[in-house]
Design a protein around this motif. Structure first.
Motif, mmCIF file in Angstrom:
data_model
loop_
_atom_site.group_PDB
_atom_site.id
_atom_site.type_symbol
_atom_site.label_atom_id
_atom_site.label_comp_id
_atom_site.label_asym_id
_atom_site.label_seq_id
_atom_site.Cartn_x
_atom_site.Cartn_y
_atom_site.Cartn_z
ATOM 1 N N VAL A 1 0.861 -1.185 0.000
ATOM 2 C CA VAL A 1 0.000 0.000 0.000
ATOM 3 C C VAL A 1 0.896 1.233 0.000
ATOM 4 N N SER A 2 0.720 2.107 -0.984
ATOM 5 C CA SER A 2 1.627 3.250 -1.143
ATOM 6 C C SER A 2 1.279 4.429 -0.239
ATOM 7 N N HIS A 3 -0.013 4.617 0.058
ATOM 8 C CA HIS A 3 -0.431 5.704 0.945
ATOM 9 C C HIS A 3 -1.907 5.534 1.267
ATOM 10 N N ASN A 4 -2.449 6.446 2.050
ATOM 11 C CA ASN A 4 -3.775 6.211 2.618
ATOM 12 C C ASN A 4 -4.938 6.881 1.908
ATOM 13 N N HIS A 5 -4.757 7.457 0.725
ATOM 14 C CA HIS A 5 -5.893 8.002 -0.011
ATOM 15 C C HIS A 5 -6.845 6.884 -0.414
ATOM 16 N N TYR A 6 -8.118 7.210 -0.528
ATOM 17 C CA TYR A 6 -9.144 6.180 -0.715
ATOM 18 C C TYR A 6 -9.032 5.432 -2.039
ATOM 19 N N ASP A 7 -8.408 6.020 -3.019
ATOM 20 C CA ASP A 7 -8.238 5.302 -4.292
ATOM 21 C C ASP A 7 -6.991 4.418 -4.286
ATOM 22 N N HIS A 8 -6.338 4.320 -3.119
ATOM 23 C CA HIS A 8 -5.160 3.455 -2.975
ATOM 24 C C HIS A 8 -5.250 2.545 -1.747
ATOM 25 N N LEU A 9 -5.928 2.997 -0.722
ATOM 26 C CA LEU A 9 -6.138 2.186 0.481
ATOM 27 C C LEU A 9 -7.645 2.029 0.686
ATOM 28 N N ASP A 10 -8.140 0.844 0.399
ATOM 29 C CA ASP A 10 -9.567 0.555 0.462
ATOM 30 C C ASP A 10 -9.831 -0.431 1.595
ATOM 31 N N TYR A 11 -10.592 0.021 2.574
ATOM 32 C CA TYR A 11 -10.853 -0.798 3.760
ATOM 33 C C TYR A 11 -11.417 -2.172 3.392
ATOM 34 N N ALA A 12 -12.463 -2.200 2.567
ATOM 35 C CA ALA A 12 -13.131 -3.459 2.249
ATOM 36 C C ALA A 12 -12.196 -4.433 1.539
ATOM 37 N N SER A 13 -11.357 -3.907 0.661
ATOM 38 C CA SER A 13 -10.446 -4.777 -0.089
ATOM 39 C C SER A 13 -9.374 -5.378 0.819
ATOM 40 N N ILE A 14 -8.811 -4.562 1.705
ATOM 41 C CA ILE A 14 -7.813 -5.090 2.643
ATOM 42 C C ILE A 14 -8.453 -6.118 3.574
ATOM 43 N N GLN A 15 -9.660 -5.814 4.041
ATOM 44 C CA GLN A 15 -10.363 -6.748 4.917
ATOM 45 C C GLN A 15 -10.612 -8.084 4.220
ATOM 46 N N ASP A 16 -11.044 -8.043 2.962
ATOM 47 C CA ASP A 16 -11.321 -9.278 2.217
ATOM 48 C C ASP A 16 -10.051 -10.070 1.926
ATOM 49 N N LEU A 17 -8.978 -9.370 1.615
ATOM 50 C CA LEU A 17 -7.710 -10.060 1.384
ATOM 51 C C LEU A 17 -7.255 -10.780 2.647
ATOM 52 N N ALA A 18 -7.346 -10.104 3.768
ATOM 53 C CA ALA A 18 -6.934 -10.709 5.035
ATOM 54 C C ALA A 18 -7.824 -11.891 5.403
ATOM 55 N N ARG A 19 -9.096 -11.784 5.049
ATOM 56 C CA ARG A 19 -10.058 -12.821 5.427
ATOM 57 C C ARG A 19 -10.001 -14.037 4.507
#
Length: 441
Positions: free
Chosen positions: A206-224
């Motif tokens: 993840v390069s930075h925390n802007h919404y078009d680069h850090l997406d909560y749902a996508s990170i959650q699904d990857l982890a799950r």
């Protein structure tokens, strides 16, 4: 679980100004820009996430990030927009976005390519040994580096058997909510479940925390849904966001937080234990001295950008690009994340290049006089390709979300003209289709 949010105290004037801007440029655009643009002088301080570290560590972390902010602010190509400039951008410029074609027309003009799972699986470490044997029999030169563009800044990088996912955003909108904000006008070529069922991801960056680069749902699904352990690599300040927002992430996965120029090595567990190749979870090891001859080195590198997730937390976490290098083959890839053109790009090429391939942003640049400190236009992207010494490049940060005024296909068209003007072979840096895989031979 939802992303941890806190409500800033705002003045009546600030609220009224945002509502006025909303009436002029539309709610969708305002939701994106008012949660990421610079309003720190209006909202005051704040934190982008709660943290599990102690006060002393928090202070040290904040000082390290502040040093990088000061470094960026010293660059001649950087400009910090004032709140007044931001409001003028939103209100006075009247940023009405061009009307997009229908989905039927988009399917013709800019189709999404299906993922070639057979090809991608052959490039993953699961089938690496068999592929080597087949290529040897057929006297073929083996490709151990490929990049598949999944949309915007999301890419699947396959480097010498390691599977790396960049800035994963699979949600419908890149915004704090899914009922407002810039909507995806081109679908992803696969779902996260399909991706992890076909490919064992070793690293997510993840390069930075802007919404078009850090997406909560996508990170959650990857982890799950990932069947194996993933190494999540983030810049300074984002580890606490991962811990706070992604439930029990460190029970199964690893989160590595890095500063610019800080190298970590990722090694397959099976390789580390048996000394051979094959599938298996990946682990992160700090420092090159402990690197295996078959490990993957990941190094965050400077980019000219900024961070914010709520508008009032400006630059409280770091941003970066990522330099990747296989120790086994010395093949190198660069993921630039999000950036405007800056002279220090030459230093990246000198220190970490030359690169076999680079993923360089080309979109979200109009109006250019306002966006140029933070976003490349195609001409800047070509300049950056030369500066970082990339033999080949893939354009990212376009063709997915309508963030700024340019026509959705303009970045691709201008890239072709910029390559021609630079006297470079167009095939080495040209527009790609979402879902398309580029092999580096």
């Amino acid at each position: 679980m939802v992303e941890t949010l806190s409500t800033p105290s705002t003045t009546t004037t600030t609220t009224t100004s945002i509502l006025v801007a909303a009436s002029i440029v539309g709610l969708s655009t305002v939701v994106y820009y008012t949660t990421t643009m610079s309003f720190s002088s209006l909202f005051g301080g704040g934190s982008s996430s709660s943290s599990r570290i102690g006060q002393s560590q928090k202070k040290q972390l904040a000082e390290r990030i502040a040093a990088r902010v000061k470094e960026r602010n010293s660059w001649s190509t950087w400009h910090n927009h004032s709140p007044k400039e931001v409001f003028q951008f939103l209100a006075n410029y009247k940023m009405t976005l061009p009307k997009l074609p229908s989905q039927k027309e988009l399917d013709i003009e800019f189709p999404v390519q299906k993922m070639d799972w057979d090809l991608l699986s052959s490039l993953s470490n699961n089938n690496n040994k068999k592929k080597e044997q087949d290529d040897s029999k057929n006297n073929k030169k083996k490709s151990s580096l490929a990049v598949t563009w999944i949309g915007h800044a999301t890419c699947l990088v396959q480097l010498d058997g390691y599977n790396i996912l960049t800035d994963p955003v699979f949600s419908k909108r890149c915004a704090p909510t899914q009922f407002a904000g810039p909507a995806r006008y081109r679908p992803t070529p696969c779902t996260i479940v399909e991706l992890v069922n076909h490919i064992d991801l070793d690293v997510v960056m993840v390069s930075h925390n802007h919404y078009d680069h850090l997406d909560y749902a996508s990170i959650q699904d990857l982890a799950r849904y990932a069947k194996n352990s993933i190494v999540f690599v983030v810049p300074l300040g984002l580890k606490s966001w991962m811990q706070s927002n992604i439930s029990k992430i460190e029970e199964k996965h690893t989160v590595v937080e890095l500063d610019w120029h800080e190298t970590h090595s990722v090694v397959k567990k099976k390789e580390e234990e048996e000394g051979g190749t094959g599938s298996g979870d990946a682990t992160a090891t700090a420092g090159s001295s402990s690197s295996s001859s078959s490990s993957l080195e990941i190094t965050p590198v400077p980019m000219q950008h900024w961070s914010s997730r709520r508008g009032y937390d400006r630059d409280q976490t770091l941003w970066c690009g990522f330099s990747m290098r296989s120790l086994a083959t010395d093949q190198r890839a660069l993921f630039a994340g999000d950036t405007g053109w800056f002279e220090k790009a030459h230093d990246i090429g000198k220190q970490y290049g030359p690169y076999d391939i680079a993923m360089i942003p080309i979109g979200a640049y109009e109006p250019y006089d306002f966006m140029r400190p933070q976003h490349n236009d195609p001409k800047d992207a070509v300049h950056m390709m030369q500066a970082v010494q990339a033999k080949q490049a893939i354009p990212i940060h376009w063709g997915t979300f309508q963030l700024t005024k340019e026509h959705y296909l303009e970045p691709r068209e201008r890239l072709e003209k910029s390559m021609e003007a630079a006297g470079m072979e167009k095939e080495t840096f040209q527009g790609r289709l979402i879902g398309e895989t580029v092999l580096v031979i």
